[in-house]
Write a protein that holds these residues in place. Structure first.
Motif, PDB file in Angstrom:
ATOM      1  N   ILE A 238       0.827  -1.171  -0.186  1.00 48.25           N
ATOM      2  CA  ILE A 238       0.052   0.081   0.012  1.00 48.25           C
ATOM      3  C   ILE A 238       0.863   1.035   0.031  1.00 48.25           C
ATOM      4  N   LEU A 239       1.881   1.124   0.764  1.00 45.42           N
ATOM      5  CA  LEU A 239       2.757   2.449   0.920  1.00 45.42           C
ATOM      6  C   LEU A 239       3.584   2.682  -0.516  1.00 45.42           C
ATOM      7  N   GLY A 240       3.812   1.377  -1.220  1.00 47.57           N
ATOM      8  CA  GLY A 240       4.748   1.748  -2.659  1.00 47.57           C
ATOM      9  C   GLY A 240       3.446   2.192  -3.583  1.00 47.57           C
ATOM     10  N   VAL A 241       2.232   1.660  -3.610  1.00 44.59           N
ATOM     11  CA  VAL A 241       1.068   2.213  -4.322  1.00 44.59           C
ATOM     12  C   VAL A 241       0.933   3.623  -4.078  1.00 44.59           C
ATOM     13  N   LEU A 242       0.673   3.888  -2.965  1.00 42.94           N
ATOM     14  CA  LEU A 242       0.496   5.688  -2.719  1.00 42.94           C
ATOM     15  C   LEU A 242       1.465   6.503  -2.981  1.00 42.94           C
ATOM     16  N   ALA A 243       2.784   5.858  -2.721  1.00 44.12           N
ATOM     17  CA  ALA A 243       3.943   6.672  -3.092  1.00 44.12           C
ATOM     18  C   ALA A 243       4.196   6.764  -4.454  1.00 44.12           C
ATOM     19  N   GLY A 244       3.848   5.797  -5.440  1.00 38.37           N
ATOM     20  CA  GLY A 244       3.960   5.879  -6.839  1.00 38.37           C
ATOM     21  C   GLY A 244       2.828   7.017  -7.454  1.00 38.37           C
ATOM     22  N   LEU A 245       1.668   6.909  -6.813  1.00 39.49           N
ATOM     23  CA  LEU A 245       0.552   7.585  -7.187  1.00 39.49           C
ATOM     24  C   LEU A 245       0.937   9.179  -6.880  1.00 39.49           C
ATOM     25  N   LEU A 246       1.064   9.323  -5.633  1.00 44.78           N
ATOM     26  CA  LEU A 246       1.526  10.748  -5.167  1.00 44.78           C
ATOM     27  C   LEU A 246       3.071  11.334  -5.910  1.00 44.78           C
ATOM     28  N   ALA A 247       4.137  10.379  -6.388  1.00 46.16           N
ATOM     29  CA  ALA A 247       4.975  10.777  -6.757  1.00 46.16           C
ATOM     30  C   ALA A 247       4.673  11.122  -8.293  1.00 46.16           C
ATOM     31  N   ALA A 248       3.958  10.505  -8.981  1.00 46.22           N
ATOM     32  CA  ALA A 248       3.573  10.599 -10.238  1.00 46.22           C
ATOM     33  C   ALA A 248       2.644  12.252 -10.186  1.00 46.22           C
ATOM     34  N   LEU A 249       1.911  12.418  -9.285  1.00 49.72           N
ATOM     35  CA  LEU A 249       1.291  13.591  -9.018  1.00 49.72           C
ATOM     36  C   LEU A 249       2.163  14.786  -9.001  1.00 49.72           C
ATOM     37  N   PHE A 250       3.229  14.531  -7.926  1.00 46.36           N
ATOM     38  CA  PHE A 250       4.430  15.398  -7.851  1.00 46.36           C
ATOM     39  C   PHE A 250       5.092  15.920  -9.043  1.00 46.36           C
ATOM     40  N   ASN A 251       5.525  14.813  -9.954  1.00 52.83           N
ATOM     41  CA  ASN A 251       6.047  15.194 -11.271  1.00 52.83           C
ATOM     42  C   ASN A 251       5.247  16.053 -12.176  1.00 52.83           C
ATOM     43  N   ALA A 367      11.165   3.372   4.852  1.00 56.25           N
ATOM     44  CA  ALA A 367      10.791   2.825   3.555  1.00 56.25           C
ATOM     45  C   ALA A 367      10.102   3.668   2.622  1.00 56.25           C
ATOM     46  N   GLY A 368       9.362   4.612   3.309  1.00 56.21           N
ATOM     47  CA  GLY A 368       8.660   5.553   2.468  1.00 56.21           C
ATOM     48  C   GLY A 368       9.689   6.598   1.751  1.00 56.21           C
ATOM     49  N   MET A 369      10.695   6.764   2.365  1.00 56.86           N
ATOM     50  CA  MET A 369      11.587   7.888   1.933  1.00 56.86           C
ATOM     51  C   MET A 369      12.312   7.159   0.479  1.00 56.86           C
ATOM     52  N   GLY A 370      12.563   5.804   0.648  1.00 55.88           N
ATOM     53  CA  GLY A 370      13.128   5.078  -0.733  1.00 55.88           C
ATOM     54  C   GLY A 370      12.040   5.069  -1.539  1.00 55.88           C
ATOM     55  N   ALA A 371      10.472   4.806  -1.151  1.00 53.73           N
ATOM     56  CA  ALA A 371       9.431   4.419  -2.300  1.00 53.73           C
ATOM     57  C   ALA A 371       9.210   5.719  -2.937  1.00 53.73           C
ATOM     58  N   LEU A 398      14.507  -5.422   2.568  1.00 56.59           N
ATOM     59  CA  LEU A 398      13.350  -5.991   2.005  1.00 56.59           C
ATOM     60  C   LEU A 398      12.230  -5.006   2.220  1.00 56.59           C
ATOM     61  N   PRO A 399      11.918  -4.472   3.221  1.00 54.37           N
ATOM     62  CA  PRO A 399      10.493  -3.171   3.225  1.00 54.37           C
ATOM     63  C   PRO A 399      11.049  -2.275   2.035  1.00 54.37           C
ATOM     64  N   LEU A 400      12.531  -1.763   1.969  1.00 49.98           N
ATOM     65  CA  LEU A 400      12.890  -0.935   1.032  1.00 49.98           C
ATOM     66  C   LEU A 400      12.443  -1.268  -0.396  1.00 49.98           C
ATOM     67  N   MET A 401      12.679  -2.562  -0.810  1.00 50.19           N
ATOM     68  CA  MET A 401      12.741  -3.206  -2.090  1.00 50.19           C
ATOM     69  C   MET A 401      11.302  -3.242  -2.250  1.00 50.19           C
ATOM     70  N   ILE A 402      10.239  -3.578  -1.563  1.00 45.08           N
ATOM     71  CA  ILE A 402       8.832  -3.762  -1.734  1.00 45.08           C
ATOM     72  C   ILE A 402       8.226  -2.301  -2.072  1.00 45.08           C
ATOM     73  N   GLY A 403       8.832  -1.542  -1.308  1.00 50.72           N
ATOM     74  CA  GLY A 403       7.942   0.022  -1.431  1.00 50.72           C
ATOM     75  C   GLY A 403       8.886   0.715  -2.553  1.00 50.72           C
ATOM     76  N   SER A 404      10.032   0.466  -2.712  1.00 47.65           N
ATOM     77  CA  SER A 404      10.590   1.161  -3.929  1.00 47.65           C
ATOM     78  C   SER A 404      10.256   0.497  -5.304  1.00 47.65           C
ATOM     79  N   VAL A 405      10.250  -0.618  -5.418  1.00 52.45           N
ATOM     80  CA  VAL A 405       9.973  -1.176  -6.761  1.00 52.45           C
ATOM     81  C   VAL A 405       8.409  -0.774  -7.007  1.00 52.45           C
ATOM     82  N   THR A 406       7.476  -1.319  -6.147  1.00 52.11           N
ATOM     83  CA  THR A 406       6.086  -1.054  -6.284  1.00 52.11           C
ATOM     84  C   THR A 406       5.764   0.387  -6.675  1.00 52.11           C
ATOM     85  N   SER A 407       6.519   1.294  -5.782  1.00 55.04           N
ATOM     86  CA  SER A 407       6.541   2.869  -6.270  1.00 55.04           C
ATOM     87  C   SER A 407       6.862   3.169  -7.849  1.00 55.04           C
TER      88      SER A 407
END
Length: 886
Positions: A238-251, A367-371, A398-407
């Protein structure tokens, strides 16, 4: 020991070998680390002063005022001294590594460093990591100019400097190296990887030793221990998905912010000042802990804060970063991305803690920092490694990998492509991955690089006429055509058949030519063409469609294509400059028979060039078009960039005064442009120019170029006659002075000498074009004497004087030529050396040369004769090229 020998030994010592590359990377890492430490302490000192001042005086007054004033100063510094230093810096580095002509130099590094300290220390919510990457790359580029290296070697050093800058900023040497490979160069070659590792390692270590370790999180003091269980995987997803969505909005918000500021049509200092003022106002309204941008991330991660505080921090940081970055302020996105990610992760961590009753919000914040960083910059591996190196916690991987790759996957799906590439596209720069030389040879075809203008001979031409054609041309061979179809080819070796056989008077070229010559089609790639040239030991191949001759391709053409590729001069790649923009112009009556264009760039030579232009204009009844070209950064639009034209108008008024003196119509204009050569070509087309007369320094150090970037482009593409002038040593210049009533023109007693003229004649087509200009030019002298000459080998018993005799006849027919003209050959094994020695021995004032496009390309291989002569003599050298078809 001679200075020449020492110079050659020094250059040989500093050739780009592997050992030198490693040593150079070590120095770059050290310099980048020192600049990063200075950057850290500078922003820290200014930021501390700002926060302290906000407690002594009302924050709602102090913070906006500091943001406004320092923002304006930073923007002014960038605009006046180095416009390339605006923004985050990573797009500029990526463009330079893509062989786009973006300036990276010591000046850019210094301006970036000082302006970034001002903007970050004054409270703008940007990071110092992006600018540190830019500074490291610019310092490396400046150092690489000290050493004569190849373009590829220079790119590797710039990449190493960028990696060292990131490593020093984050104290993360592994992340610096990976960022170079993952985002900047996308190259895993041994030398690239080695230099990046060494520079990044030294940068990170030196930065940490000198106190640049503020980014190391002191988690031990908070009794933090990372936790992870299988039940938490959905929350990290969930963290990775939200980070990806908000990062896209940020860009998308960053791109929109840049567009909004651009539509305001205000200068860079005012834009940055406005951003600083808005940031100051907003931060003054927030809790006091928000005034320290450097400590905000640590406060969220290590402090026992409420989720609402983290949410407020996320929203505020999100908006303020858009406001700051869109202004063009020097500052990066790495630190804001990490802060946003830590806030988002902390919120998810609190939610998970309430749901499962176990876990650590701090782990989710990390983990959110990396995501979030991964979703914004699209570099998941770099994001994972940066956070890991900051925490040195293996349980966090491992948490970093899950969040960052998903994001990364979510953000890439919504907004595909690199943010840095999109920022470059806003400036008209499109970077494509550069193919190796071998791939260029397979992708480019004969049609892409062939010469479409081909000098041919008719099959029925007599042998005497063929010999005369060879004597008047630099070509070693001619295609033979009959009714537009290729029927054969004749070379200099074929002419030997005339001596060996007893041909009759009516013999034609058909009897000695090579029938059914080897040819290529337009779709043959350069690799096939090069194979045929090597296989049959020939220098050129006709290009035919069916039997119709459409062009010719030589070894020189292939070398030019490779040189253009190395210098990234493929017109389908790189920046797309906007058309030039006319900001000033004057017009005189259009009563001439043609127009002569004079680009004025150097005030010291402008007067003499204008005198020469006036002499030609009087002789041909031409009008003179004077142009001043003002180049600007490719990041600015020519139609929107304010420029000062006072000095340029003064030079143009002097040209108008000269026109009044000689009663010649003079038109003037000032153009603002991204590309000087392109602006001149646009003027040639718009104003229907017949002849361009421009100054030439006489040499160039640009790889792959013969006369220099601008001059080479004009020589190749200008459809009119071209006349290049390298003025020799002058005792004085024409003195053009302004008076209060009008502009008077006075000629000083000391002027460039134009009395003794040397005109080499090899029979090339452009030598005759130069000859037609001679009667007008010799009027610049008081008692001119003209010597026509031809260089021949000492082994020749009796030189052929046919060309020189014909040239004398043409000059004598011109009634206006009152000078003495005579012809005399000279013996030498080398054309350039023979002419240089002759000029020095007999003290000629001017040398007039004719050159063609193909001839210059051949000279790139065998030695550039005009450049050798221009560099070897102190006299004036004039190079003439006739008009070409459009």
């Amino acid at each position: 020991m001679s200075p020449l020998f020492l110079s050659q030994s020094f250059r040989a010592l500093w050739q780009p070998r592997r050992g030198l590359a490693i040593a150079e990377a070590s120095v770059i890492g050290l310099v980048a680390a020192l600049s990063a430490v200075f950057f850290k302490f500078g922003t820290g000192w200014l930021g501390t002063w700002r926060v302290h001042t906000s407690y002594l005086f009302p924050a709602w007054v102090v913070l906006p005022l500091i943001g406004l004033s320092f923002g304006f100063l930073a923007g002014l510094l960038v605009e006046r001294l180095a416009p390339e230093a605006s923004g985050g810096g990573i797009p500029q580095v990526k463009a330079s590594l893509g062989n786009v002509p973006v300036t990276l130099s010591w000046r850019v590094a210094a301006v970036k460093l000082l302006s970034s300290i001002m903007t970050l220390g004054s409270g703008l919510t940007l990071g110092r990591q992006g600018p540190t990457v830019h500074v490291g790359a610019a310092l490396a580029a400046g150092m690489s100019r000290w050493v004569p290296t190849s373009p590829d070697h220079r790119r590797q050093m710039i990449a190493a400097g960028a990696g060292a800058g990131l490593a020093a900023a984050f104290n993360a040497p592994i992340a610096g190296m990976i960022f170079v490979v993952e985002e900047l160069l996308q190259d895993l070659s041994g030398l690239t990887l080695g230099t990046a590792i060494i520079a990044s390692f030294i940068g990170g270590v030196v930065s940490r030793l000198l106190g640049g370790n503020s980014l190391q999180l002191d988690l031990a003091a908070t009794h933090y221990s990372s936790t992870f269980s299988i039940l938490e995987i959905p929350f990290y997803l969930i963290l990775g998905v939200l980070a990806g969505l908000l990062a896209a909005l940020f860009n998308r918000g960053l791109i929109a912010s840049l567009a909004i500021y651009r539509n305001l049509h205000i200068s860079l200092p005012l834009r940055v000042a406005l951003a600083g003022f808005i940031s100051g106002v907003v931060i003054a309204l927030l809790p006091a802990s928000f005034r320290n941008n450097t400590g905000l991330r640590e406060f969220i991660i290590t402090g026992e804060v409420h989720a609402s505080i983290a949410a407020i921090a996320f929203v505020a940081q999100f908006i303020l970063t858009l406001v700051a970055f869109g202004s063009g302020a020097p500052g990066g996105l790495f630190a804001p991305s990490l802060i946003l990610g830590s806030c988002l992760g902390y919120i998810i961590g609190v939610f998970q803690l309430y749901t499962l009753g176990q876990g650590s919000p701090t782990t989710y914040a990390l983990a959110g920092m990396g995501a979030f960083f991964s979703g914004v910059s699209k570099v998941p591996i770099t994001a994972i490694v940066i956070v890991f190196e900051m925490t040195t916690d293996f349980n966090l991987v491992l948490p970093l990998m899950i969040g960052s790759v998903t994001s990364y996957l979510v953000a890439e799906k919504i907004v595909p492509g690199s943010l840095y590439d999109k920022l470059l596209q806003l400036s008209g720069i499109i970077i494509k991955k550069q193919a190796p030389i071998e791939e260029v040879l397979t992708k480019l075809t004969a049609k892409d690089v062939m010469q479409r203008r081909v000098d041919t001979l008719e099959a029925e031409m007599s042998l005497d006429e063929a010999v005369e054609a060879f004597s008047r041309s630099h070509h070693r061979g001619f295609p033979i055509v009959e009714d537009g179809r290729l029927v054969g080819i004749v070379t200099q070796s074929d002419l030997l058949k005339i001596r060996d056989r007893n041909f009759g008077k009516d013999a034609s070229l058909k009897e000695i030519m090579t029938s059914n010559p080897l040819t290529v089609s337009p779709i043959h790639n350069l690799s096939d063409v090069l194979y045929l040239l090597d296989r049959y030991q020939i220098s050129r191949l006709p290009v035919v469609e069916g039997r119709r001759l459409i062009g010719i391709i030589t070894r020189a053409d292939i070398i030019r294509a490779e040189a253009d590729h190395i210098n990234c001069e493929n017109r389908e790649q790189g920046p797309r400059p906007e058309p030039s923009y006319v900001v000033y112009q004057t017009r005189s009556p259009s009563v001439g028979r043609g127009r002569l264009l004079v680009p004025i760039a150097n005030p010291e030579t402008a007067a003499t060039l204008l005198e020469m232009a006036a002499a030609i204009a009087r002789d041909r009844h031409y009008e003179i078009e004077c142009i001043q070209v003002m180049p600007i950064s490719r990041h600015s639009s020519p139609t929107e960039t304010p420029v000062r034209t006072t000095k340029s108008r003064r030079l143009l008024r002097l040209a108008e005064a000269l026109g009044k003196k000689w009663k010649i119509p003079v038109h003037t204009q000032i153009r603002v442009t991204h590309d000087v050569a392109q602006a001149i070509l646009e003027t040639i087309k718009e104003r229907h120019i017949d002849l361009i007369l421009m100054g030439w320094k006489g040499n160039t150090s640009t790889p792959g170029r013969i006369f220099g970037n601008v001059v080479d482009t004009i020589i190749r593409q200008a459809t009119c006659d071209v006349m290049l002038v390298k003025l020799g040593a002058m005792d004085g210049l024409t003195d053009l002075t302004e008076t209060s009533s009008d502009i008077s023109v006075a000629k000083s007693a000391l002027t460039p000498q134009f009395n003794r003229w040397l005109v080499p004649m090899a029979g090339g087509p452009n030598a005759w074009v130069a000859l037609k200009l001679l009667p007008a030019l010799v009027t610049l002298g008081n008692d001119p004497k003209v010597r026509l000459t031809r260089v021949f080998k000492p082994s020749e018993i009796e030189p052929d004087m046919t060309v020189l005799e014909e040239a004398i006849r043409q000059l004598i027919r011109r009634r206006k030529l009152g000078s003495t003209v005579f012809a005399s050959p000279v013996k030498s094994d080398s054309v350039s050396e023979g002419l240089i020695n002759l000029v020095k021995k007999e003290h000629y004032d001017v040398v007039v040369l004719g050159a063609s496009r193909e001839g210059m390309l051949q000279q790139a291989i065998t030695g550039n004769i005009p450049e050798a002569i221009a560099s070897g003599v102190d006299s004036t050298v004039i190079l003439v090229r006739g008009a070409i078809g459009s």
